[in-house]
Design an enzyme around this catalytic site. Structure first.
Site, short mmCIF file in Angstrom:
data_model
loop_
_atom_site.label_atom_id
_atom_site.label_comp_id
_atom_site.label_asym_id
_atom_site.label_seq_id
_atom_site.Cartn_x
_atom_site.Cartn_y
_atom_site.Cartn_z
N GLN A 195 42.45 -33.35 -73.17
CA GLN A 195 42.38 -31.88 -72.61
C GLN A 195 41.02 -31.38 -72.77
O GLN A 195 40.50 -31.53 -74.01
CB GLN A 195 43.35 -31.35 -73.50
N TYR A 197 42.79 -19.36 -74.35
CA TYR A 197 41.62 -19.47 -74.25
C TYR A 197 40.75 -19.04 -73.09
O TYR A 197 41.29 -18.48 -72.40
CB TYR A 197 41.38 -21.01 -74.63
C1 LIG Z 1 49.36 -29.34 -84.74
C2 LIG Z 1 49.42 -28.66 -83.50
C3 LIG Z 1 48.22 -28.54 -82.67
C4 LIG Z 1 48.22 -28.10 -81.30
N1 LIG Z 1 47.06 -28.11 -80.64
C5 LIG Z 1 47.06 -28.08 -79.25
C6 LIG Z 1 45.99 -28.28 -78.44
O1 LIG Z 1 44.90 -28.85 -78.93
N2 LIG Z 1 46.13 -28.10 -76.99
C7 LIG Z 1 47.14 -27.33 -76.49
O2 LIG Z 1 47.22 -27.16 -75.51
N3 LIG Z 1 48.24 -27.01 -77.37
C8 LIG Z 1 48.16 -27.54 -78.66
N4 LIG Z 1 49.37 -27.29 -79.29
C9 LIG Z 1 50.38 -26.84 -78.82
C10 LIG Z 1 51.39 -27.86 -78.27
O3 LIG Z 1 50.90 -28.94 -77.44
C11 LIG Z 1 52.94 -27.76 -77.90
O4 LIG Z 1 52.62 -27.09 -76.52
C12 LIG Z 1 53.71 -26.90 -78.70
O5 LIG Z 1 53.35 -27.02 -80.10
C13 LIG Z 1 55.34 -26.53 -78.14
O6 LIG Z 1 55.60 -28.06 -78.29
P1 LIG Z 1 56.73 -28.52 -79.14
O7 LIG Z 1 57.82 -27.52 -79.39
O8 LIG Z 1 57.14 -29.96 -78.91
O9 LIG Z 1 55.93 -28.57 -80.64
C14 LIG Z 1 49.44 -27.66 -80.75
C15 LIG Z 1 50.67 -27.73 -81.51
C16 LIG Z 1 50.49 -28.37 -82.73
C17 LIG Z 1 51.85 -28.27 -83.74
#
Ligand SMILES: Cc1cc2nc3c(=O)[nH]c(=O)nc-3n(C[C@H](O)[C@H](O)[C@H](O)COP(=O)(O)O)c2cc1C
Length: 373
Positions: free
Chosen positions: A101, A183
């Site tokens: 990404q 962002y």
């Molecule tokens: C530890 C962590 C780091 C994340 N870093 C990013 C990131 O680098 N880029 C991004 O688009 N989303 C990031 N997210 C969001 C996740 O990619 C995801 O969209 C969000 O946690 C919802 O999904 P989930 O319910 O399966 O956790 C992050 C989430 C977590 C928990």
């Protein structure tokens, strides 16, 4: 039983073994943007999770575009070499295809790591200047970004191009643009953060101009055989701000720019925005985005194999991404395959932990005599 979740999909000439994606997740563990042994461990583990694609965390196209001091970058030869080491390692130990990404944090840059508070860096924490469409901070007490000039935009577009070229050289199978979560690119699209009166503000088309320019520029340097996509905003979750219809417009624009897929996420434009906490909260928006004809992924509280299977089988999205559930269970894909009666590739070293081990399965042909080896 045939599983939709475990059926292959082709994006931009790349064949992914199934529809499970490890969502990009910042690890705040890089050193001046360079991946470290933490990334070897973290991404090595997830590349053997059973997912068809693992997307490397938000990797920033310039040093000042990082969210925190620990965020990953792809703005120097050192960053490129460190990432290549991780990718090469994952290819040796894992089964997943690998994506990256590309991001610029805009007005949310210069922040503390979450476990250090997650707020703006304090004067004694080596903060740096931030940029945005308008000189409006993310929230009270946050750094006030400098409103970008045409020259700033040209520089950032150039940074995205160089970053994409580095990602191609490293050998990623997929490259995705971070156009969400408040962002830089998202901050151009939302009226919450963009009050410009020039051709980069006002109408939906004007607000999409800068992200579109990035997408068009990156498309030119990413060849067929590498999938190119973007993470987009399904909703700002704020009355009067970005809504699902805007996500549809964004997806149409990206499709016209030649992108291969859109990933529907949401939220993050302001500290006041609150994402729903219902399982699959972005799925209904993804379904609308998918109606534009672009291959669509979605994310957000998708936890169980049954739910993931239903999303794909019912045509609401082409792929599902998960973040927290797969950190909790790094073999989520194996367990989902078992639950759905599907096959998933495991490293040879772990083949004996396959479905045949479990109650109710036919005994593995070679299990008994070899099990103590
Ligand atoms: C530890 C962590 C780091 C994340 N870093 C990013 C990131 O680098 N880029 C991004 O688009 N989303 C990031 N997210 C969001 C996740 O990619 C995801 O969209 C969000 O946690 C919802 O999904 P989930 O319910 O399966 O956790 C992050 C989430 C977590 C928990």
């Amino acid at each position: 039983m045939s599983s939709a979740l475990f059926s292959p999909i082709n994006l931009g000439g790349v064949e992914f073994a199934n529809r499970i994606v490890v969502s990009p997740m910042c690890q705040y563990s890089a050193v001046d943007g360079c991946a470290t042994d933490w990334h070897i461990s973290h991404l090595g583990m997830l590349s053997a999770s059973g997912a068809g694609l693992v997307v490397v965390e938000a990797t920033h196209v310039e040093r000042y575009g990082r969210i925190t001091h620990g965020c990953m970058g792809i703005y120097s030869d050192e960053c490129e070499a460190a990432l290549k080491r991780v990718v090469d390692f994952c290819r040796r130990v894992g089964t997943a295809k690998l994506g990256i990404q590309l991001a610029h944090a805009g007005r949310k840059a210069s922040s503390q790591r979450p476990w250090q508070g997650g707020g703006p860096l304090k004067p004694d924490e080596d903060p740096w200047p931030t940029i945005g469409p308008t000189a409006l901070p993310f929230g009270p007490g946050w750094h006030v970004p400098r409103a970008m000039t045409a020259d700033d935009m040209a520089l950032v577009r150039g940074d995205f191009i160089t970053a994409a070229q580095r990602a191609v050289r490293i050998g990623f199978d997929a490259i995705e643009l971070h156009l969400a979560h408040g962002y830089l690119a998202h901050s151009f699209m939302s009226a919450i953060s963009n009050t410009r009166t020039d051709e980069y503000g006002g109408s939906a088309d004007n607000c999409m101009r800068f992200p579109r320019e990035i997408a068009v520029a990156v498309r030119k340097v990413v060849p067929q055989g590498i999938a190119l996509g973007a993470r987009i905003t399904g909703s700002d979750w704020i009355e009067g701000a970005l809504a699902p219809a805007d996500a549809v417009f964004c997806a149409k624009t990206l499709k016209a720019a030649g992108l291969d897929y859109a990933d529907v996420s949401s939220g993050g434009i302001s500290p006041e925005a609150r994402n729903p906490n219902t399982p699959g909260y972005n799925v209904p928006i993804a379904e609308q985005v998918r109606s534009t004809g672009i291959a669509t992924r979605t994310v957000g509280l998708i936890m169980t194999a049954k739910h993931a299977e239903a999303i794909v089988a019912e045509g609401k999205a082409d792929m599902v991404a998960m973040a927290r559930a797969i950190l909790d269970d790094p073999h989520w894909g194996w367990h989902a395959a078992r639950a759905l009666g599907a096959d998933v590739k495991r490293p040879n070293q772990y083949l004996r932990s396959g479905p045949a081990l479990w109650p109710g399965a036919a005994a593995p042909a070679e299990a008994a005599p070899r099990v103590n080896r």
